[in-house]
Design a protein around this motif. Structure first.
Motif, PDB file in Angstrom:
ATOM      1  N   TRP A 101       0.830  -1.211   0.000  1.00 45.20           N
ATOM      2  CA  TRP A 101       0.000   0.000   0.000  1.00 45.20           C
ATOM      3  C   TRP A 101       0.863   1.260   0.000  1.00 45.20           C
ATOM      4  O   TRP A 101       0.605   2.202  -0.735  1.00 45.20           O
ATOM      5  N   VAL A 102       1.877   1.284   0.852  1.00 47.22           N
ATOM      6  CA  VAL A 102       2.749   2.456   0.912  1.00 47.22           C
ATOM      7  C   VAL A 102       3.527   2.609  -0.396  1.00 47.22           C
ATOM      8  O   VAL A 102       3.660   3.717  -0.938  1.00 47.22           O
ATOM      9  N   TRP A 103       4.051   1.514  -0.908  1.00 48.76           N
ATOM     10  CA  TRP A 103       4.838   1.555  -2.145  1.00 48.76           C
ATOM     11  C   TRP A 103       4.014   2.093  -3.329  1.00 48.76           C
ATOM     12  O   TRP A 103       4.432   3.018  -4.026  1.00 48.76           O
ATOM     13  N   LEU A 104       2.834   1.507  -3.521  1.00 48.14           N
ATOM     14  CA  LEU A 104       2.023   1.898  -4.669  1.00 48.14           C
ATOM     15  C   LEU A 104       1.529   3.333  -4.554  1.00 48.14           C
ATOM     16  O   LEU A 104       1.530   4.083  -5.534  1.00 48.14           O
ATOM     17  N   ARG A 105       1.084   3.730  -3.357  1.00 49.47           N
ATOM     18  CA  ARG A 105       0.570   5.089  -3.193  1.00 49.47           C
ATOM     19  C   ARG A 105       1.686   6.123  -3.381  1.00 49.47           C
ATOM     20  O   ARG A 105       1.478   7.157  -4.025  1.00 49.47           O
ATOM     21  N   SER A 106       2.864   5.844  -2.851  1.00 43.80           N
ATOM     22  CA  SER A 106       3.984   6.769  -3.000  1.00 43.80           C
ATOM     23  C   SER A 106       4.404   6.881  -4.460  1.00 43.80           C
ATOM     24  O   SER A 106       4.636   7.984  -4.978  1.00 43.80           O
ATOM     25  N   ALA A 107       4.510   5.741  -5.139  1.00 45.15           N
ATOM     26  CA  ALA A 107       4.870   5.761  -6.561  1.00 45.15           C
ATOM     27  C   ALA A 107       3.799   6.467  -7.379  1.00 45.15           C
ATOM     28  O   ALA A 107       4.107   7.136  -8.369  1.00 45.15           O
ATOM     29  N   ASN A 108       2.552   6.341  -6.972  1.00 44.31           N
ATOM     30  CA  ASN A 108       1.450   6.996  -7.675  1.00 44.31           C
ATOM     31  C   ASN A 108       1.576   8.513  -7.611  1.00 44.31           C
ATOM     32  O   ASN A 108       1.340   9.211  -8.611  1.00 44.31           O
ATOM     33  N   VAL A 109       1.955   9.036  -6.454  1.00 43.31           N
ATOM     34  CA  VAL A 109       2.108  10.486  -6.304  1.00 43.31           C
ATOM     35  C   VAL A 109       3.205  11.006  -7.221  1.00 43.31           C
ATOM     36  O   VAL A 109       3.024  11.990  -7.946  1.00 43.31           O
ATOM     37  N   TRP A 110       4.347  10.329  -7.230  1.00 44.96           N
ATOM     38  CA  TRP A 110       5.471  10.796  -8.049  1.00 44.96           C
ATOM     39  C   TRP A 110       5.215  10.549  -9.533  1.00 44.96           C
ATOM     40  O   TRP A 110       5.719  11.311 -10.381  1.00 44.96           O
ATOM     41  N   SER A 111       4.460   9.530  -9.885  1.00 39.90           N
ATOM     42  CA  SER A 111       4.094   9.320 -11.286  1.00 39.90           C
ATOM     43  C   SER A 111       3.197  10.439 -11.785  1.00 39.90           C
ATOM     44  O   SER A 111       3.272  10.834 -12.956  1.00 39.90           O
ATOM     45  N   THR A 112       2.349  10.971 -10.904  1.00 40.95           N
ATOM     46  CA  THR A 112       1.501  12.108 -11.271  1.00 40.95           C
ATOM     47  C   THR A 112       2.337  13.355 -11.495  1.00 40.95           C
ATOM     48  O   THR A 112       2.128  14.106 -12.458  1.00 40.95           O
ATOM     49  N   PHE A 113       3.316  13.586 -10.616  1.00 41.82           N
ATOM     50  CA  PHE A 113       4.211  14.728 -10.807  1.00 41.82           C
ATOM     51  C   PHE A 113       5.030  14.597 -12.084  1.00 41.82           C
ATOM     52  O   PHE A 113       5.342  15.595 -12.757  1.00 41.82           O
ATOM     53  N   LEU A 145      14.911   5.716 -17.222  1.00 43.93           N
ATOM     54  CA  LEU A 145      15.606   5.901 -15.951  1.00 43.93           C
ATOM     55  C   LEU A 145      14.688   6.565 -14.930  1.00 43.93           C
ATOM     56  O   LEU A 145      14.702   6.197 -13.741  1.00 43.93           O
ATOM     57  N   GLY A 146      13.886   7.531 -15.375  1.00 42.15           N
ATOM     58  CA  GLY A 146      12.947   8.185 -14.466  1.00 42.15           C
ATOM     59  C   GLY A 146      11.947   7.204 -13.880  1.00 42.15           C
ATOM     60  O   GLY A 146      11.666   7.233 -12.674  1.00 42.15           O
ATOM     61  N   PHE A 147      11.399   6.319 -14.717  1.00 39.41           N
ATOM     62  CA  PHE A 147      10.456   5.310 -14.228  1.00 39.41           C
ATOM     63  C   PHE A 147      11.127   4.369 -13.223  1.00 39.41           C
ATOM     64  O   PHE A 147      10.540   4.016 -12.196  1.00 39.41           O
ATOM     65  N   VAL A 148      12.344   3.959 -13.545  1.00 37.85           N
ATOM     66  CA  VAL A 148      13.076   3.050 -12.646  1.00 37.85           C
ATOM     67  C   VAL A 148      13.298   3.705 -11.289  1.00 37.85           C
ATOM     68  O   VAL A 148      13.113   3.079 -10.232  1.00 37.85           O
ATOM     69  N   LEU A 149      13.669   4.993 -11.298  1.00 35.28           N
ATOM     70  CA  LEU A 149      13.896   5.698 -10.041  1.00 35.28           C
ATOM     71  C   LEU A 149      12.606   5.842  -9.244  1.00 35.28           C
ATOM     72  O   LEU A 149      12.598   5.659  -8.015  1.00 35.28           O
ATOM     73  N   VAL A 150      11.505   6.192  -9.921  1.00 35.46           N
ATOM     74  CA  VAL A 150      10.232   6.378  -9.224  1.00 35.46           C
ATOM     75  C   VAL A 150       9.813   5.096  -8.508  1.00 35.46           C
ATOM     76  O   VAL A 150       9.469   5.106  -7.317  1.00 35.46           O
ATOM     77  N   TRP A 151       9.866   3.968  -9.210  1.00 35.08           N
ATOM     78  CA  TRP A 151       9.372   2.725  -8.626  1.00 35.08           C
ATOM     79  C   TRP A 151      10.361   2.100  -7.652  1.00 35.08           C
ATOM     80  O   TRP A 151       9.957   1.543  -6.627  1.00 35.08           O
ATOM     81  N   SER A 152      11.662   2.204  -7.941  1.00 31.80           N
ATOM     82  CA  SER A 152      12.651   1.571  -7.063  1.00 31.80           C
ATOM     83  C   SER A 152      12.873   2.367  -5.779  1.00 31.80           C
ATOM     84  O   SER A 152      12.917   1.787  -4.682  1.00 31.80           O
ATOM     85  N   LEU A 153      12.988   3.695  -5.875  1.00 30.89           N
ATOM     86  CA  LEU A 153      13.206   4.503  -4.674  1.00 30.89           C
ATOM     87  C   LEU A 153      12.006   4.452  -3.746  1.00 30.89           C
ATOM     88  O   LEU A 153      12.161   4.410  -2.512  1.00 30.89           O
ATOM     89  N   ASN A 154      10.815   4.444  -4.303  1.00 31.14           N
ATOM     90  CA  ASN A 154       9.631   4.337  -3.454  1.00 31.14           C
ATOM     91  C   ASN A 154       9.502   2.958  -2.826  1.00 31.14           C
ATOM     92  O   ASN A 154       8.961   2.826  -1.727  1.00 31.14           O
ATOM     93  N   PHE A 155       9.996   1.941  -3.521  1.00 34.16           N
ATOM     94  CA  PHE A 155      10.014   0.609  -2.911  1.00 34.16           C
ATOM     95  C   PHE A 155      10.950   0.589  -1.716  1.00 34.16           C
ATOM     96  O   PHE A 155      10.632   0.010  -0.665  1.00 34.16           O
ATOM     97  N   ILE A 156      12.132   1.214  -1.864  1.00 34.14           N
ATOM     98  CA  ILE A 156      13.083   1.283  -0.747  1.00 34.14           C
ATOM     99  C   ILE A 156      12.464   2.035   0.425  1.00 34.14           C
ATOM    100  O   ILE A 156      12.599   1.628   1.585  1.00 34.14           O
ATOM    101  N   ALA A 158       9.396   2.188   1.197  1.00 34.28           N
ATOM    102  CA  ALA A 158       8.308   1.406   1.788  1.00 34.28           C
ATOM    103  C   ALA A 158       8.796   0.234   2.630  1.00 34.28           C
ATOM    104  O   ALA A 158       7.975  -0.450   3.262  1.00 34.28           O
ATOM    105  N   ILE A 159      10.098  -0.022   2.668  1.00 38.02           N
ATOM    106  CA  ILE A 159      10.617  -1.166   3.430  1.00 38.02           C
ATOM    107  C   ILE A 159      10.195  -1.114   4.900  1.00 38.02           C
ATOM    108  O   ILE A 159       9.793  -2.151   5.467  1.00 38.02           O
ATOM    109  N   PRO A 160      10.257   0.062   5.587  1.00 36.34           N
ATOM    110  CA  PRO A 160       9.757   0.074   6.979  1.00 36.34           C
ATOM    111  C   PRO A 160       8.297  -0.333   7.095  1.00 36.34           C
ATOM    112  O   PRO A 160       7.894  -0.924   8.110  1.00 36.34           O
ATOM    113  N   ALA A 161       7.504  -0.029   6.072  1.00 41.15           N
ATOM    114  CA  ALA A 161       6.098  -0.433   6.111  1.00 41.15           C
ATOM    115  C   ALA A 161       5.955  -1.939   5.999  1.00 41.15           C
ATOM    116  O   ALA A 161       5.024  -2.532   6.562  1.00 41.15           O
TER     117      ALA A 161
END
Length: 335
Positions: A101-113, A145-156, A158-161
């Motif tokens: 949930w945290v990963w997808l929602r965070s990536a969603n915000v940055w994908s919108t930006f 590269l932008g897509f990779v950064l958005v999804w990978s950094l947000n996954f990192i 979300a690790i505490p979640a």
């Protein structure tokens, strides 16, 4: 699975109100169908057209894909829960779902930006980012590269979640609500940080990194796009006289694109603002309106996902053509 527990008061309020419940189902279905349509129509055109790959369409597909995942994994599950199908997950499954949930929602915000940033960059470069037959087939490496950064950094992030969560008791607590993930315990999953301070730190960083910063950047890039278009408009007559302005013919199209992106950002910011105000009123006031405001937060949290495909259809030629063909086909059936 844990024993069945009672649904939250918010869920009961929505389920007991035909208006709220019908509206919620409509918004969930609209989000699922709308974003699936964007992915299918725009994605199909990307695969079908040879010799040209529009980076803007690739970004639209990425944004719609992130919207759809959030809608399926979060909003659809909440809708099923409100239908009375209460599922309470084990501790291990709660680790997985809270992290997702945290990963997808965070990536969603940055994908919108990403959409706003790309349009601003396009206007600054004047020429549209297009790949022709003489170049490599596919989107630019910088976009990938932008897509990779958005999804990978947000996954990192979300690790505490993934780590600090557990399956809790009935309505365990709603005082720690992460804006980027959830407005109430879902499927029995709650946060389990080592201390209140660490939980507050994660919630605060979530608010700053995945809400405040991208929203400020959205406003900056949108303002920059509008100012750039204004400058192009002033130089349009001089460019026509010199006949040395390939971008002049694109000014009306870019203005329409700027309006669509601005509408998307306004929709996102209003959705975000309503959700934040409602949730924080609940956290710190607990007055007589708290239950209603949590309902408002629930709807606000999903309004962008539900309505963004409609906004995109207004400004995207292929989406408009597809919707018109579908509507004409429906009307012909009843005609």
């Amino acid at each position: 699975m844990a024993p069945e527990r009672k649904p939250s008061s918010v869920s009961q309020s929505i389920s007991s109100s035909p208006f709220y419940f019908t509206l919620y189902i409509v918004l969930v279905v609209l989000g699922n169908v709308g974003n699936t349509t964007v992915i299918t129509v725009v994605g199909e055109s990307l695969l079908r057209e040879t010799g040209v790959v529009r980076s803007s369409d690739v970004i639209l597909v990425n944004m719609a894909f992130s919207n759809l995942l959030v809608s399926l994994v979060r909003n659809t599950v909440v809708m099923v829960s409100d239908l009375g199908v209460e599922i309470f997950l084990s501790r291990d499954m709660c680790h997985l779902m809270m992290g997702i949930w945290v990963w997808l929602r965070s990536a969603n915000v940055w994908s919108t930006f990403f959409l706003s940033a790309f349009h601003f960059q396009t206007l600054r470069r004047v020429a549209p980012p297009v790949i022709t037959l003489h170049g490599p087939r596919g989107p630019p490496n910088s976009l990938i590269l932008g897509f990779v950064l958005v999804w990978s950094l947000n996954f990192i992030y979300a690790i505490p979640a993934f780590i600090f969560s557990k399956n809790g008791d009935e309505n365990s607590t709603e005082t720690l609500m992460l804006v980027s993930s959830t407005t109430r315990p879902l499927m029995g999953c709650i946060w389990d940080f080592p201390s209140a301070y660490s939980g507050l730190a994660f919630a605060t960083s979530s608010m700053v990194i995945h809400e405040s910063i991208p929203i400020c950047l959205m406003n900056i890039t949108n303002l920059g796009s509008l100012l750039t278009l204004y400058a192009h408009g002033h130089s349009r007559n001089a460019a026509n006289k010199s006949q040395d302005a390939p971008v002049v013919t694109r000014i009306p199209a870019e203005r329409r694109a700027a309006k669509v992106i601005l509408a998307l950002n306004i929709l996102f910011i209003s959705s975000w603002g309503t959700n934040v105000i409602s949730v924080n009123y609940f956290n710190y006031n607990r007055g007589s309106s708290t239950e209603f405001l949590l309902i408002v937060a629930r709807f606000a949290n999903m309004s962008f996902i539900a309505f963004s495909p409609i906004v995109l259809a207004v400004g995207h030629r292929k989406l408009r053509a597809f919707i018109k063909s579908v509507l004409s086909g429906i009307l012909s059936l009843f005609g």
